[in-house]
Design an enzyme around this catalytic site. Structure first.
Site, short mmCIF file in Angstrom:
data_model
loop_
_atom_site.label_atom_id
_atom_site.label_comp_id
_atom_site.label_asym_id
_atom_site.label_seq_id
_atom_site.Cartn_x
_atom_site.Cartn_y
_atom_site.Cartn_z
N ARG A 179 -12.95 5.35 -6.67
CA ARG A 179 -13.16 4.82 -8.02
C ARG A 179 -14.64 4.60 -8.29
O ARG A 179 -15.39 4.16 -7.40
CB ARG A 179 -12.41 3.50 -8.21
CG ARG A 179 -10.91 3.65 -8.17
CD ARG A 179 -10.22 2.31 -8.31
NE ARG A 179 -9.19 2.16 -7.30
CZ ARG A 179 -8.61 1.00 -7.00
NH1 ARG A 179 -8.96 -0.10 -7.61
NH2 ARG A 179 -7.69 0.96 -6.06
N GLU A 227 -2.68 -11.32 2.75
CA GLU A 227 -2.07 -11.47 1.44
C GLU A 227 -0.59 -11.79 1.54
O GLU A 227 -0.05 -12.53 0.70
CB GLU A 227 -2.29 -10.20 0.63
CG GLU A 227 -3.77 -9.96 0.29
CD GLU A 227 -4.03 -8.59 -0.31
OE1 GLU A 227 -4.01 -8.48 -1.54
OE2 GLU A 227 -4.24 -7.64 0.47
N HIS A 229 -6.97 -8.32 -6.85
CA HIS A 229 -7.13 -8.81 -5.47
C HIS A 229 -7.11 -10.35 -5.42
O HIS A 229 -7.60 -10.95 -4.48
CB HIS A 229 -8.45 -8.32 -4.84
CG HIS A 229 -8.52 -6.85 -4.63
ND1 HIS A 229 -9.69 -6.13 -4.79
CD2 HIS A 229 -7.58 -5.95 -4.25
CE1 HIS A 229 -9.47 -4.86 -4.54
NE2 HIS A 229 -8.19 -4.72 -4.22
N ASN A 257 6.21 -5.88 -0.93
CA ASN A 257 5.14 -5.25 -1.72
C ASN A 257 5.62 -3.83 -2.02
O ASN A 257 5.59 -2.95 -1.16
CB ASN A 257 3.83 -5.23 -0.93
CG ASN A 257 2.69 -4.63 -1.72
OD1 ASN A 257 2.86 -4.10 -2.82
ND2 ASN A 257 1.49 -4.71 -1.16
#
Length: 395
Positions: free
Chosen positions: A239, A382, A178, A8
């Site tokens: 955000r 993940e 996601h 990643n």
């Protein structure tokens, strides 16, 4: 014993995990960071040890050299656990990539071309892929896209009501993010409940510093809260989530603020931080408990947005079999879980306070036995999902 290396990559760092291809054990994990700075830093973890190094790491290629040194010096040996493929997280696949994809020169060109939709992520993902290809030139490399899981959304769910020609030309639509987490968690919940994924209607709440929700029908994403970018939807750490577009026009007219400053405002200086001065949910909760009014309001706005989406997805799905909490806040904050679902007993959603407050790890049910909707906490993984999807491509 074969393995899959999962990478990643960010602009100045990359995380990695080595996962056993047969039993899905995590053999090693690490982080190479501060790439390009005067002094870089690397960590390497195996089940029985932790190592750290500080040294100059001028670029991602050098970073992969540091990673390979860590495997040679601290194990496990890549000769006794040879990787059969490298799986890469790629944030934005646009409408071009809807499944894990073998990386070819043309695929790399397409990922780079989508960088205008994810300027902070896709270029860094490409940098990591190129560096990994130099380190492992003989291995297949597979791109796993955050947006791919949401490519099953119907046009009515992903289309913005703006000029159709302009939207088509500039690829403006809702993509969602996601996706790797939502896919993993919805499948893990089905296995835990011992029910076929294809018969379940689920709402998954991925609540971390970045946060999104997805309506999952039979294992397929039918709606999700994030849109063209990861800004739309829920209130997040920094955000804003959903905001009237006219607010931006108003700000431009009143303050002469430019697009870069608007981007910084909505992505870096809004959300919990903008409302309370704190971006970590733990800090917000502590401040609210101490009587800080701005923190209390930030929590209420955060929870209001979650409940808004729960209501929308409940009606969209027709029924809900299970609601699943995951990611940093979703897995660890009993208060957020309880308050997100408070007062919904008449909709068949009942949270058991003792189960919710339990510190037991792993997948667990936190609803009452009488609740028509099963509420679960499912830790996301993940990296494991990327490894699985990588193996699905290479066999």
């Amino acid at each position: 014993m074969t393995s899959v290396l999962v990478v990643n990559s960010g602009s100045s760092s990359f995380k990695y995990q080595l996962i056993d291809a047969d039993d899905e054990r995590r053999l090693a994990s690490g982080l190479v960071e501060r790439i390009g700075e005067p002094t870089g830093h690397a960590t390497h973890d195996v089940p029985d040890g932790h190592w750290e190094r500080s040294l100059e790491i001028p670029d991602h290629t050098a970073g992969f050299g540091v990673m390979l040194d860590a495997f040679r010096e601290h194990g496990p040996s890549l000769e006794t656990h040879p990787p059969i493929a490298v799986g890469h997280r790629v944030v934005h696949g646009g409408a071009r990539f809807f499944e894990p994809t073998l990386v070819t020169p043309l695929v790399l060109i397409n990922i780079e071309d989508l960088s205008d939709l994810a300027p902070l992520h896709n270029p860094a993902n490409v940098e990591g892929i190129k560096a990994a290809q130099k380190a492992f030139p003989e291995l297949p490399h597979v791109a796993v896209f955050d947006t791919a899981f949401h490519q099953t959304m119907a046009p009515d769910a992903y289309t913005y009501a703006i000029d159709a020609e302009l939207a088509s030309r500039l690829r403006i639509r809702r993509y969602g993010f996601h996706g790797t987490s939502h896919k993993y968690v919805s499948g893990a919940a089905a296995r835990f409940l011992q029910r076929p994924l294809g018969e379940l209607k689920q709402i998954v709440l991925h609540l971390g510093n970045g946060a999104s929700m997805t309506a999952v029908d039979g294992g397929r994403s039918v709606d999700t809260s994030m849109g063209l970018t990861p800004l739309e939807g829920l209130v997040m750490g920094t955000r804003s989530g959903d905001v009237d577009p006219a607010v931006l026009i108003y700000l431009q007219r009143k303050t002469r603020i430019g697009p870069d400053d608007l981007d910084d405002l909505l992505n870096q200086r809004s959300g919990l931080l903008g409302l309370s001065g704190r971006k970590d949910m733990r800090d917000v909760i502590r401040a609210a408990d101490d009587g800080d009014e701005s923190a209390r309001l930030a929590l209420e706005v955060y929870l209001h947005r979650i409940r808004h989406y729960i209501g929308a997805y409940t009606f969209e799905l027709g029924r809900v079999d299970d609601i699943v909490f995951t990611a940093g806040v979703g897995e660890n904050s009993a208060e957020i879980r309880a308050r997100s679902l408070a007062g919904l007993e008449h909709h068949g959603i009942e949270v058991d306070p003792d189960r919710n407050d339990s510190r037991v790890g792993g997948v667990r049910v936190i609803s009452t036995d009488a609740s028509r909707v099963t509420v679960l906490v499912v830790p996301t993984d993940e990296e494991l999902e990327i490894a699985r999807q990588t193996l699905s491509v290479v066999g």
